[in-house]
Design an enzyme around this catalytic site. Structure first.
Site, PDB file in Angstrom:
ATOM      1  N   ASP A  96      -3.461   2.406  -4.882  1.00  0.00           N
ATOM      2  CA  ASP A  96      -2.135   2.234  -4.300  1.00  0.00           C
ATOM      3  C   ASP A  96      -1.569   0.826  -4.474  1.00  0.00           C
ATOM      4  O   ASP A  96      -2.340  -0.108  -4.592  1.00  0.00           O
ATOM      5  CB  ASP A  96      -2.147   2.623  -2.802  1.00  0.00           C
ATOM      6  CG  ASP A  96      -3.120   1.777  -1.965  1.00  0.00           C
ATOM      7  OD1 ASP A  96      -4.258   1.559  -2.397  1.00  0.00           O
ATOM      8  OD2 ASP A  96      -2.705   1.330  -0.872  1.00  0.00           O
ATOM      9  N   HIS A 119       0.841  -1.196   0.000  1.00  0.00           N
ATOM     10  CA  HIS A 119       0.000   0.000   0.000  1.00  0.00           C
ATOM     11  C   HIS A 119       0.879   1.251   0.000  1.00  0.00           C
ATOM     12  O   HIS A 119       2.044   1.183   0.367  1.00  0.00           O
ATOM     13  CB  HIS A 119      -0.826   0.087   1.288  1.00  0.00           C
ATOM     14  CG  HIS A 119      -1.695  -1.086   1.583  1.00  0.00           C
ATOM     15  ND1 HIS A 119      -3.036  -1.075   1.355  1.00  0.00           N
ATOM     16  CD2 HIS A 119      -1.413  -2.304   2.109  1.00  0.00           C
ATOM     17  CE1 HIS A 119      -3.567  -2.229   1.742  1.00  0.00           C
ATOM     18  NE2 HIS A 119      -2.606  -3.001   2.200  1.00  0.00           N
ATOM     19  N   TYR A 120       0.281   2.393  -0.330  1.00  0.00           N
ATOM     20  CA  TYR A 120       0.860   3.649   0.143  1.00  0.00           C
ATOM     21  C   TYR A 120      -0.094   4.251   1.160  1.00  0.00           C
ATOM     22  O   TYR A 120      -1.285   3.939   1.178  1.00  0.00           O
ATOM     23  CB  TYR A 120       1.216   4.607  -0.984  1.00  0.00           C
ATOM     24  CG  TYR A 120       0.107   5.198  -1.843  1.00  0.00           C
ATOM     25  CD1 TYR A 120      -1.057   5.741  -1.303  1.00  0.00           C
ATOM     26  CD2 TYR A 120       0.268   5.272  -3.223  1.00  0.00           C
ATOM     27  CE1 TYR A 120      -2.034   6.308  -2.100  1.00  0.00           C
ATOM     28  CE2 TYR A 120      -0.710   5.836  -4.033  1.00  0.00           C
ATOM     29  CZ  TYR A 120      -1.857   6.343  -3.462  1.00  0.00           C
ATOM     30  OH  TYR A 120      -2.824   6.904  -4.258  1.00  0.00           O
ATOM     31  N   THR A 121       0.478   5.129   2.022  1.00  0.00           N
ATOM     32  CA  THR A 121      -0.345   5.672   3.106  1.00  0.00           C
ATOM     33  C   THR A 121      -1.343   6.704   2.592  1.00  0.00           C
ATOM     34  O   THR A 121      -2.439   6.835   3.138  1.00  0.00           O
ATOM     35  CB  THR A 121       0.542   6.327   4.175  1.00  0.00           C
ATOM     36  OG1 THR A 121       1.441   7.240   3.524  1.00  0.00           O
ATOM     37  CG2 THR A 121       1.344   5.277   4.932  1.00  0.00           C
ATOM     38  N   GLU A 180       2.486  -0.830   4.581  1.00  0.00           N
ATOM     39  CA  GLU A 180       2.192   0.540   4.151  1.00  0.00           C
ATOM     40  C   GLU A 180       3.500   1.266   3.851  1.00  0.00           C
ATOM     41  O   GLU A 180       4.412   1.289   4.686  1.00  0.00           O
ATOM     42  CB  GLU A 180       1.458   1.309   5.257  1.00  0.00           C
ATOM     43  CG  GLU A 180       0.015   0.881   5.476  1.00  0.00           C
ATOM     44  CD  GLU A 180      -0.955   1.526   4.473  1.00  0.00           C
ATOM     45  OE1 GLU A 180      -0.520   2.343   3.631  1.00  0.00           O
ATOM     46  OE2 GLU A 180      -2.155   1.198   4.554  1.00  0.00           O
ATOM     47  N   HIS A 228      -2.563  -3.019  -3.404  1.00  0.00           N
ATOM     48  CA  HIS A 228      -3.939  -2.865  -2.932  1.00  0.00           C
ATOM     49  C   HIS A 228      -4.895  -2.700  -4.111  1.00  0.00           C
ATOM     50  O   HIS A 228      -6.001  -3.230  -4.120  1.00  0.00           O
ATOM     51  CB  HIS A 228      -4.014  -1.652  -1.988  1.00  0.00           C
ATOM     52  CG  HIS A 228      -5.239  -1.637  -1.134  1.00  0.00           C
ATOM     53  ND1 HIS A 228      -5.525  -0.595  -0.288  1.00  0.00           N
ATOM     54  CD2 HIS A 228      -6.264  -2.524  -0.989  1.00  0.00           C
ATOM     55  CE1 HIS A 228      -6.682  -0.849   0.334  1.00  0.00           C
ATOM     56  NE2 HIS A 228      -7.136  -2.008  -0.072  1.00  0.00           N
TER      57      HIS A 228
HETATM   58 ZN   LIG Z   1      -4.057   0.618   0.542  1.00  0.00          ZN
END
Ligand SMILES: [Zn+2]
Length: 240
Positions: free
Chosen positions: A143, A26-28, A91, A133
């Protein structure tokens, strides 16, 4: 690798005997790392991940791997409906498409490679079950996005980046079937409809990052068949 502890209350027991065979990146998507960590540890937010990697390479452990973290939400991959139950979620700190999407720095990528290799040594996670994600929720999520370097990760043995060409799909139903084999929840509409375009966008972010438009140009079609062939080969190996 040094891991800092910042326990999040947002987790519960893993069903299905605790099997872990997926990794979700993911990215935040928040303005700062501190803001993201606060949210991932806020009981009211009901979200979390197992790890968070800051842009300077600092690795935070928020949830123990034996527990189910709440990172993927409603999701699907290769027939798996509850991705959280069987996955580790990482993340990566990045403002994301909403707040100034930018490349993932060297220190962050190096830390991710080290953490990823450790995870693969502890859990039987095959290359085709290392996903973004957006792969498991293409209608909702973007993301980690098209700036994430999946090819680099694959070079150190984490995830899939096929380079062997394969015959392209002949029509839209064939494209949908291939996307389904790869793992996406593929629409059965037999048309290049909105839902199919969303899945194509997710595929492009992952495997054809220079063109993320949901279109079906020759290169996108060629990449779909190359990835499908690689995934099919891995599944045949697993069944053997
Ligand atoms: Zn995510």
């Amino acid at each position: 690798m040094t891991i800092r502890e910042r326990p999040s209350p947002n987790h519960d027991a893993r069903p299905e005997g605790g099997r872990v065979d997926m990794l979700v990146l993911h990215y935040t998507g928040m303005k700062s790392a501190a803001e993201a960590i606060d949210r991932l540890c806020d009981p009211a937010a009901k979200v979390s991940a197992h790890y968070l990697i800051d842009e300077d390479g600092t690795v935070w452990r928020l949830v123990e791997e034996s527990r189910r973290a709440w990172h993927a939400g409603i999701s699907f991959w290769q027939g798996t409906e509850n991705v959280n139950a069987v996955s580790i979620g990482i993340e990566l700190v990045n403002p994301g498409h909403e707040w100034g999407y930018r490349t993932f720095p060297e220190a962050q990528m190096t830390a991710l490679e080290a953490l990823g290799r450790e995870l693969l040594s502890r859990h039987p996670i095959p290359p085709d079950r290392v996903v973004g994600h957006s792969d498991v929720a293409p209608l909702r999520k973007q993301d980690p996005g098209e700036l994430f370097d999946w090819a680099r990760l694959a070079r150190v043995g984490i995830g899939l980046w096929p380079t062997e060409p394969a015959p392209p799909p002949k029509d839209v139903p064939a494209v949908q079937a291939m996307l389904g084999t790869i793992g996406y929840r593929a629409p059965g509409s037999r048309l290049l409809d909105d839902e199919t375009r969303h899945v194509l966008v997710a595929f492009q972010r992952r495997f054809r990052p220079r063109r993320v438009d949901g279109g079906l140009d020759d290169e996108t079609a060629a990449r779909i068949s190359a990835v499908e062939r690689a995934v099919s080969a891995l599944r045949t190996l697993r069944r053997a």
